[in-house]
Design a protein around this motif. Structure first.
Motif, PDB file in Angstrom:
ATOM      1  N   SER A 137       0.832  -1.210   0.000  1.00  0.00           N
ATOM      2  CA  SER A 137       0.000   0.000   0.000  1.00  0.00           C
ATOM      3  C   SER A 137       0.863   1.256   0.000  1.00  0.00           C
ATOM      4  N   HIS A 145      -1.178   4.724  -1.100  1.00  0.00           N
ATOM      5  CA  HIS A 145      -2.542   4.646  -0.565  1.00  0.00           C
ATOM      6  C   HIS A 145      -3.558   5.366  -1.451  1.00  0.00           C
ATOM      7  N   PRO A 170      -5.657  -2.107  -3.705  1.00  0.00           N
ATOM      8  CA  PRO A 170      -4.396  -2.835  -3.479  1.00  0.00           C
ATOM      9  C   PRO A 170      -4.454  -4.297  -3.911  1.00  0.00           C
TER      10      PRO A 170
END
Length: 579
Positions: free
Chosen positions: A34, A39, A57
């Motif tokens: 991540s 993110h 992800p």
């Protein structure tokens, strides 16, 4: 037969069992993965940073695994992701032999050593008021920097504020030779650099290094308070240090440096001092005479007769630094610079030239206080009693310890008061922008002190009544360091004010002293004359006594005002918690 073999191979490759295994691997590396994907935050849509249409992800892992197995060009574009998946699945790194650009990058910019570099504040420029940070990689006598920044060239200031704080601006993540970057900050802007070499395992270094390559063509969004030079550097460092997270409301470059220090991730510190700072330090230590300074301004050495080796070395470095300062400022040609340095070297012995000058690390950001604070206070204003709550999201006030900064300075926050006897609330101060800089004047290179305020403020108007309204103020002057711990400042201001009933423009003269005392105590005496040429002139005397501890500041403030024989006084007791 070949078709059957291919069928069974593909069936095995894409079987639910294998995907279950890779999902298990993803669970083990979800934080690392991540982080490599940032993110899904602040990535511009046209960056082609993801294989999937949106940030996911798990889906990105599955699609990336297919690309890895096919040995596609994806491996060359995202070597850190390929490395992480390959090490998770196969326990060995992938092959990059077909990645010409990536291999060329490794030759041009090797990374035997990785550092984070802090650039000292430049208070004359608001966007540089909190310093700057970038990453440096070095190896085989080559060194390069990776920095995140944006252009502050909007003509319309309202548009600049809107884009910088709300909608975002286009950010630039750039790579450059360290010599060019350091020359820009040290010589052109006169700022200091603090380099912190990081402790990294080989795996951490590889992931971080490969990820820097991944980002070189990525478009990021820049937000002054949410995604800036320090926050992106922090996100990149988390690729190597997943547990690294400066727990601050608004992470500044200093916060990132300090957290690295507290978590014992810094191996070595190197200071690169700017010409301006070096000249100020040498001048103070030598206490040069007027004749000495005039000689140095002519790019020559003063008389060295009877001086010790140490003092000769100080004069030698001062003359060389001033000559370099004149050249970097564009005041002299390169030929004149080289000729002057050659003449200076001739007049000094090898022993004095080689004498090591120790520069104090007072401005090392690791030693500075925390730069956010909440203030609880008690006030008496015009015979009324109030409780107060103040907040400064980042930076310091003038009565805080500013020893680790190159000048005494203050940025403003807000202060809300509540009447003790009733439900009356008073907004004593709310600053959209407030800067005070008291830069001590140096006889060789000068130095300007200034102040700019814009926001809501309670003041005494020309009728000697307290009122709240919108105020803009600009002041300019000088500060003189009378002794190491005593500064005298003098400024002239122009102030504009508007409330519900009145608006006015007035001039103001200001004089004062800043006294740095034992046990981190500090006193400030500030005398102002408002509308000095008017019959309604107001005299204002402020006295602040401050006691500074590690993360707490206690101070008392007394304020006396006079107009035509009438006096109004106020005082406050304040406790600030720094975090």
């Amino acid at each position: 037969m070949a078709k059957k073999f291919l069928f069974f191979a593909l069936s095995f490759l894409f079987s639910p069992t294998l995907f279950a295994q890779t999902e298990d691997r993803l669970d083990d590396h979800i934080e690392d993965w991540s982080q490599l994907l940032h993110h899904g935050r602040y990535i511009s849509e046209n960056s082609q940073f993801y294989l999937s249409s949106e940030y996911d992800p798990k889906k990105e892992w599955e699609l990336s695994l297919k690309e890895l197995n096919q040995k596609s060009s994806w491996i060359c574009k995202f070597p850190a992701r390929a490395y992480l998946i390959s090490m998770a699945i196969k326990k060995s790194p992938p092959s990059y032999s077909h990645c010409e650009d990536f291999l060329s990058f490794q030759k041009r910019a090797p990374a035997d050593q990785v550092s984070i570099v802090y650039v000292s504040e430049k208070m004359q420029s608001p966007e540089s008021g909190f310093g700057h940070s970038f990453l440096k990689i070095a190896g085989n006598d080559l060194s390069h920097t990776f920095s995140f920044w944006t252009k502050m060239n909007d003509v319309d200031p309202l548009s600049l504020i809107l884009k910088t704080f709300i909608t975002g601006k286009k950010g630039y993540f750039t790579m450059a030779p360290f010599s060019e970057t350091s020359s820009y900050y040290i010589e052109k802007e006169g700022r200091n650099l603090w380099e912190y070499q990081l402790e990294l395992t080989q795996r951490q270094k590889t992931l971080l290094y490969f990820h820097l390559y991944e980002l070189k063509n990525t478009n990021f969004q820049y937000l002054f308070h949410g995604h800036n030079c320090s926050t992106l550097i922090r996100e990149i460092l988390k690729v190597a240090y997943p547990d690294f997270s400066p727990g601050h409301l608004w992470a500044t470059p200093k916060d990132v440096i300090k957290e690295l220090h507290y978590s014992k991730k810094i191996d070595k510190t190197i200071q690169h001092i700017g010409h301006n700072s070096f000249i100020r330090v040498l001048n103070k230590n030598l206490q040069t005479t007027t004749q000495d300074r005039e000689t140095i301004k002519d790019l020559k050495l003063p008389s060295l007769e009877g001086h010790s080796v140490e003092k000769t070395a100080l004069y030698y470095h001062l003359a060389k630094e001033y000559t370099a300062y004149e050249y970097s400022s564009g005041h002299i040609s390169y030929a004149k610079y080289k000729s002057a340095v050659k003449d200076i070297n001739k007049r000094v012995s090898a022993e004095a030239r080689d004498f090591q000058i120790t520069i104090p690390d007072d401005s090392n950001p690791l030693h500075s206080q925390q730069d956010s604070q909440i203030n609880l206070s008690y006030h008496q204003i015009d015979n009324h009693h109030y409780y107060g709550l103040g907040f400064l999201p980042v930076s310091h006030k003038l009565h805080n310890l500013n020893l680790n900064y190159e000048s005494e300075f203050q940025l403003g926050g807000f202060n809300l008061l509540k009447n003790v006897s009733n439900e009356e609330y008073l907004l004593q101060e709310f600053n959209i922008l407030k800067i005070k800089v008291y830069q001590d004047y140096d006889p060789l290179i000068g130095g300007t002190s200034f102040q700019f305020d814009f926001g809501v403020k309670q003041i005494l108007n020309r009728d000697f009544r307290f009122t709240e309204g919108l105020r803009a103020q600009f002041g300019l002057g000088r500060t003189y360091s009378l002794f190491n711990d005593l500064d005298l400042f003098a400024l002239t201001h122009l102030e504009s004010f508007k409330d519900n009933d009145h608006s006015f423009l007035r001039e103001k003269f200001q004089f004062g002293l800043i006294i740095r005392e034992i046990y981190n105590m500090k006193s400030i005496i500030d005398f102002q004359i408002n509308s000095p040429f008017s019959e309604k002139r107001i005299y204002d005397l402020d006295f602040i006594q401050s006691f500074n501890f590690k993360n707490i500041n206690l101070n008392t403030q007394l304020n006396f005002n006079w107009q035509n024989g009438i006096q109004k006084n106020s005082y406050s007791l304040n406790t600030a918690f720094l975090f």
